[in-house]
Motif scaffolding. Structure first.
Motif, mmCIF file in Angstrom:
data_model
loop_
_atom_site.group_PDB
_atom_site.id
_atom_site.type_symbol
_atom_site.label_atom_id
_atom_site.label_comp_id
_atom_site.label_asym_id
_atom_site.label_seq_id
_atom_site.Cartn_x
_atom_site.Cartn_y
_atom_site.Cartn_z
ATOM 1 N N UNK A 31 58.584 4.358 66.052
ATOM 2 C CA UNK A 31 57.774 3.736 66.787
ATOM 3 C C UNK A 31 56.259 3.304 66.377
ATOM 4 N N UNK A 32 55.757 4.376 65.908
ATOM 5 C CA UNK A 32 54.242 4.129 65.414
ATOM 6 C C UNK A 32 54.265 3.254 64.417
ATOM 7 N N UNK A 33 55.404 3.307 63.233
ATOM 8 C CA UNK A 33 55.135 2.401 62.187
ATOM 9 C C UNK A 33 55.819 1.004 62.840
ATOM 10 N N UNK A 34 56.504 0.737 63.764
ATOM 11 C CA UNK A 34 56.980 -0.364 64.136
ATOM 12 C C UNK A 34 55.905 -1.411 64.783
ATOM 13 N N UNK A 35 55.040 -0.306 65.405
ATOM 14 C CA UNK A 35 53.848 -0.865 65.989
ATOM 15 C C UNK A 35 52.686 -1.205 64.927
ATOM 16 N N UNK A 36 52.543 -0.537 63.939
ATOM 17 C CA UNK A 36 51.498 -0.890 62.950
ATOM 18 C C UNK A 36 52.176 -2.239 62.141
ATOM 19 N N UNK A 37 53.382 -2.351 62.051
ATOM 20 C CA UNK A 37 53.942 -3.699 61.537
ATOM 21 C C UNK A 37 53.705 -4.620 62.504
ATOM 22 N N UNK A 38 53.982 -4.814 63.671
ATOM 23 C CA UNK A 38 53.668 -5.830 64.481
ATOM 24 C C UNK A 38 52.092 -6.285 64.458
ATOM 25 N N UNK A 39 51.178 -5.307 64.614
ATOM 26 C CA UNK A 39 49.835 -5.547 64.618
ATOM 27 C C UNK A 39 49.348 -6.077 63.142
ATOM 28 N N UNK A 40 49.823 -5.567 62.152
ATOM 29 C CA UNK A 40 49.564 -5.744 60.799
ATOM 30 C C UNK A 40 49.945 -7.370 60.480
ATOM 31 N N UNK A 41 50.969 -8.138 61.128
ATOM 32 C CA UNK A 41 51.274 -9.203 61.032
ATOM 33 C C UNK A 41 50.079 -10.399 61.461
ATOM 34 N N UNK A 42 49.317 -9.721 62.358
ATOM 35 C CA UNK A 42 48.164 -10.679 62.977
ATOM 36 C C UNK A 42 46.740 -9.812 62.345
ATOM 37 N N UNK A 43 46.821 -8.906 61.389
ATOM 38 C CA UNK A 43 45.458 -8.796 61.042
ATOM 39 C C UNK A 43 44.639 -7.376 61.765
ATOM 40 N N UNK A 44 45.823 -6.828 62.704
ATOM 41 C CA UNK A 44 45.097 -5.774 63.350
ATOM 42 C C UNK A 44 45.673 -4.402 63.209
ATOM 43 N N UNK A 45 45.043 -3.226 63.877
ATOM 44 C CA UNK A 45 45.437 -2.113 63.715
ATOM 45 C C UNK A 45 45.157 -1.346 64.869
ATOM 46 N N UNK A 46 45.684 -0.237 65.148
ATOM 47 C CA UNK A 46 45.682 0.501 66.458
ATOM 48 C C UNK A 46 45.224 2.005 66.376
ATOM 49 N N UNK A 47 44.581 2.481 67.389
ATOM 50 C CA UNK A 47 44.348 3.920 67.535
ATOM 51 C C UNK A 47 44.521 4.470 68.958
ATOM 52 N N UNK A 48 44.779 5.504 69.164
ATOM 53 C CA UNK A 48 44.654 6.004 70.907
ATOM 54 C C UNK A 48 43.487 6.669 71.049
ATOM 55 N N UNK A 49 42.469 6.129 72.247
ATOM 56 C CA UNK A 49 41.302 7.051 72.250
ATOM 57 C C UNK A 49 41.656 7.764 73.793
ATOM 58 N N UNK A 50 41.476 9.207 73.492
ATOM 59 C CA UNK A 50 41.683 9.981 74.494
ATOM 60 C C UNK A 50 40.410 9.932 75.282
ATOM 61 N N UNK A 51 40.570 9.883 76.685
ATOM 62 C CA UNK A 51 39.358 9.955 77.695
ATOM 63 C C UNK A 51 39.628 11.189 78.736
ATOM 64 N N UNK A 52 39.289 11.939 78.353
ATOM 65 C CA UNK A 52 39.877 13.295 79.449
ATOM 66 C C UNK A 52 41.391 13.239 79.714
ATOM 67 N N UNK A 53 41.835 13.054 80.791
ATOM 68 C CA UNK A 53 43.356 13.124 80.866
ATOM 69 C C UNK A 53 43.891 11.880 80.584
ATOM 70 N N UNK A 54 42.846 10.673 80.628
ATOM 71 C CA UNK A 54 43.582 9.557 80.115
ATOM 72 C C UNK A 54 43.610 9.083 78.672
ATOM 73 N N UNK A 55 44.710 8.035 78.410
ATOM 74 C CA UNK A 55 44.849 7.684 76.894
ATOM 75 C C UNK A 55 44.756 6.194 76.973
ATOM 76 N N UNK A 56 44.090 5.447 75.963
ATOM 77 C CA UNK A 56 43.936 4.039 76.027
ATOM 78 C C UNK A 56 44.286 3.445 74.704
#
Length: 186
Positions: A31-56
């Motif tokens: 799933x992470x690789x597929x997400x990277x591919x989807x975003x790479x098609x548009x010149x973007x990347x992703x990360x998860x930011x943990x904020x206490x008990x929340x994730x963004x």
């Protein structure tokens, strides 16, 4: 390259939620690789930011990176980054759409696995729809635990047969929910 289309953001969020809910590391990585591919098609990347008990989920332009590190001197417009909350309640305005999806999941469980698993899936669907305003497949491990240990025993009024089947029912419901993404026309 430009802006990230809303459909790509939605797909990145969906894949991230599936990765977070998956119990198998190989499945999470796929799933992470597929997400990277989807975003790479548009010149973007992703990360998860943990904020206490929340994730963004944060999607941002590749041009901001240097060897995997965001360089603040390369950021001209912070509005190009897109953020989506991954934990906690969803948008209550989406409740009808979420509940309809979760209802389809319950129907699929009933059709494939029978009444006991369907009753457990119904309880889980109600929990996710009413308490989190999110689709079944986005449930985190903590939310599944909260359902099993708190909501199910106090609010679902399960039969003995349902209680003995709950550990099998949840994966069946999650699999049914994920199968909608691979069905055409769903």
């Amino acid at each position: 390259m430009g802006e990230l289309p809303a459909a790509a953001v939605d797909e990145a969020e969906r894949l991230t939620r599936l990765a977070r809910a998956a119990t198998d590391e190989a499945e999470r990585e796929a799933y992470r690789e597929e997400r990277a591919s989807v975003l790479a098609d548009h010149g973007f990347t992703a990360r998860i930011r943990e904020e206490g008990s929340d994730a963004v989920l944060v999607c941002y332009p590749d041009e901001w990176l240097d060897d995997g590190t965001v360089r603040t001197d390369r950021i001209e417009d912070t509005d190009r980054a897109i953020e989506r909350r991954l934990s906690g309640p969803g948008d209550p305005d989406d409740w009808r759409q979420v509940a309809a999806h979760n209802d389809r999941v319950v129907a699929r469980v009933a059709e494939r696995h029978g009444d006991v698993h369907a009753a457990n899936a119904r309880a889980f669907a109600d929990f996710m729809s009413n308490h989190y305003a999110r689709r079944i497949e986005t449930a985190t491990a903590d939310e599944r635990c909260e359902f099993r240990e708190e909501y199910f025993v106090r609010n679902a009024w399960p039969s003995a047969e349902q209680r003995s089947a709950i550990e099998e029912s949840l994966p069946l419901a999650l699999d049914a929910a994920r199968s909608f993404g691979s069905d055409s026309g769903q």
